[in-house]
Design an enzyme around this catalytic site. Sequence first.
Site, mmCIF file in Angstrom:
data_model
loop_
_atom_site.group_PDB
_atom_site.id
_atom_site.type_symbol
_atom_site.label_atom_id
_atom_site.label_comp_id
_atom_site.label_asym_id
_atom_site.label_seq_id
_atom_site.Cartn_x
_atom_site.Cartn_y
_atom_site.Cartn_z
ATOM 1 N N ASP A 282 0.824 -1.204 0.000
ATOM 2 C CA ASP A 282 0.000 0.000 0.000
ATOM 3 C C ASP A 282 0.864 1.263 0.000
ATOM 4 O O ASP A 282 0.507 2.253 -0.620
ATOM 5 C CB ASP A 282 -0.948 0.002 1.204
ATOM 6 C CG ASP A 282 -2.167 -0.866 0.915
ATOM 7 O OD1 ASP A 282 -2.761 -0.684 -0.161
ATOM 8 O OD2 ASP A 282 -2.504 -1.722 1.740
ATOM 9 N N CYS B 145 6.544 -5.921 6.002
ATOM 10 C CA CYS B 145 5.710 -7.102 5.758
ATOM 11 C C CYS B 145 5.035 -7.050 4.396
ATOM 12 O O CYS B 145 4.249 -7.925 4.054
ATOM 13 C CB CYS B 145 4.678 -7.282 6.860
ATOM 14 S SG CYS B 145 3.516 -5.920 6.998
#
Length: 565
Positions: free
Chosen positions: A447, A494
């Site tokens: 994102d 992550c």
Amino acid sequence: MMKTFTGTGASSGVAIGPTLVITRERAQIGEVEDPALAFAEAVSGVVVDLNALSTRAAEAGREEAAAVLGAQAMMADDPMLADSVAEQLEAGADLQTAIETSAATLSAMLAALDDEYLAARSADVLEAATRVVDKLAGVESDALGSITEPCIIVAPTLTAAETSQLDPGLVLGFVTEEGGATSHVAVIARSLDIPAVVGLADATTLAVASSTMILDGSTGEVVVAPNDDTIASFEQRRAAEEQTRLAADAFRGVSITFDGAAFSVPANVGGPEDVSRAVEAGADGIGLYRTEVLFLDRDEPPSESEQEAIYREALESFTHPVVVRTLDIGGDKPAPYLDTPEEENPFLGERGVRIYPVFADLFRTQVRALLRASNAGDLWIMIPMIATVADFLDTKAVIDEEADKLRKAGVELGSYRVGVMIEVPSAALLADRLAEHAEFFSIGTNDLTQYTMAADRMNGRLAQYSDPAHPAVLELCRLTALGASRHGVTVSVCGEAASDPTLSPVFAAMGITKLSVAAPRVNRVKAQIAAVDVDRARRAMNHAVEARDADEVRRLVGSMDLLDM
Ligand code: PEP
Ligand code: MG
């Protein structure tokens, strides 16, 4: 004739095998002598098919899929649907129109009911009706669910739910026309270790059904009808990959360091099956549990006790920390039973932490389930889509409140940490201020890249913008690590970039001490970090953040020999 194309590499690995093209064209029913009888027979056939698929899903441990398929069998056989079709036929409609309009009306009626269970059936009616039409048109429904021989799938697009149900024993690889390298479909392909290429325009037209196809999920190459020499050369590539994998296996369960400090490589998971894969891989715990996966593709959210059992199982599986991300619903992950508004730009809308005040019960239930499980291991609770300090403080306050209530009710809680997912550029820029309150950070480069570059992660045509190696993204990662270090907060990555061989050492050189990756990649990343020369990695990092664009980063870092061997 052999042809080579290039899409976006989404999940590494070389696959060679027969091609299965899934076009999903709308089936057309031809002439039918007795439409009412044909409808009744098609419904019976569909019910048998769906029940068989449901049993198969249950036997494979896919309980939710089994329940959905069972519900669809019931809806196909629904008397309201049959009555409406009969009425329309009598009124002179053709069979296809009768089925499709009846299903649409029934579906809309169910959706409008103030009953969550029935509202969720509205999609099942439509799916069931499509299967009936397919049967009447003689088209194979659900080609994905009916694969019996190893093959490479070529489809316009796959949903996250379809991808997670692919059988890695039968699906050698897949190619889609849509999707980017960090779309959730790509994320799931990596966790299943299925090689994949996405964003290859017109793939279903370019592919030749049943003929051999080669795909390389690292480079994005797709070869249609390869000649023998090409097959031989890709087989060599595949063998070399196998060698790397075997060498990496030596790191299974081994603790590694970077610059003298402990460095951990946990796994990203999306459910209990992934947790088992992470245990098998010898991962250092879980660095990202995408809990929303537990909430999607079902008719109602999992209960508090169901969630507690799932979280407890994950926590009990490791002595290392288990980072559980609270619900990240929204964006490309809507939950059918939540009445979320239609948005023009769902990724820029009510997603992640932003829906918690709207669906307060849902969030508080998850928090209680997590807290109840906290005595089972080392629980780190992570909040997604944090854009402001207030986002974090408000959410933390809810967690503290629920913890107080549980303690007062006599529930014994274990210790736990609460941290921030850094995936919105504002959070990276505010890292030092967030670090005053958070107990850990984890950078979601998927994102963070889409928001920094203003490039929808689902859009394969924006691949040139969607590279996390872009210095703009890397600089935000560096700022995050700097802000965190001022307050002694640990930082991990992550997002998918964590296992990118060019970027893993760059992140380590920034002071990031944890890379959370798909389970099949854990040991490869460990092997790489363990072998990296710290000074050279630092030089690479300095070059990378100063570079002009992602290509330059890849060229510069790629040309440096970072390994201390
Ligand atoms: C990310 O955004 O990088 C991330 C890890 O979360 P998700 O891919 O689930 O959005
Ligand atoms: Mg994210």
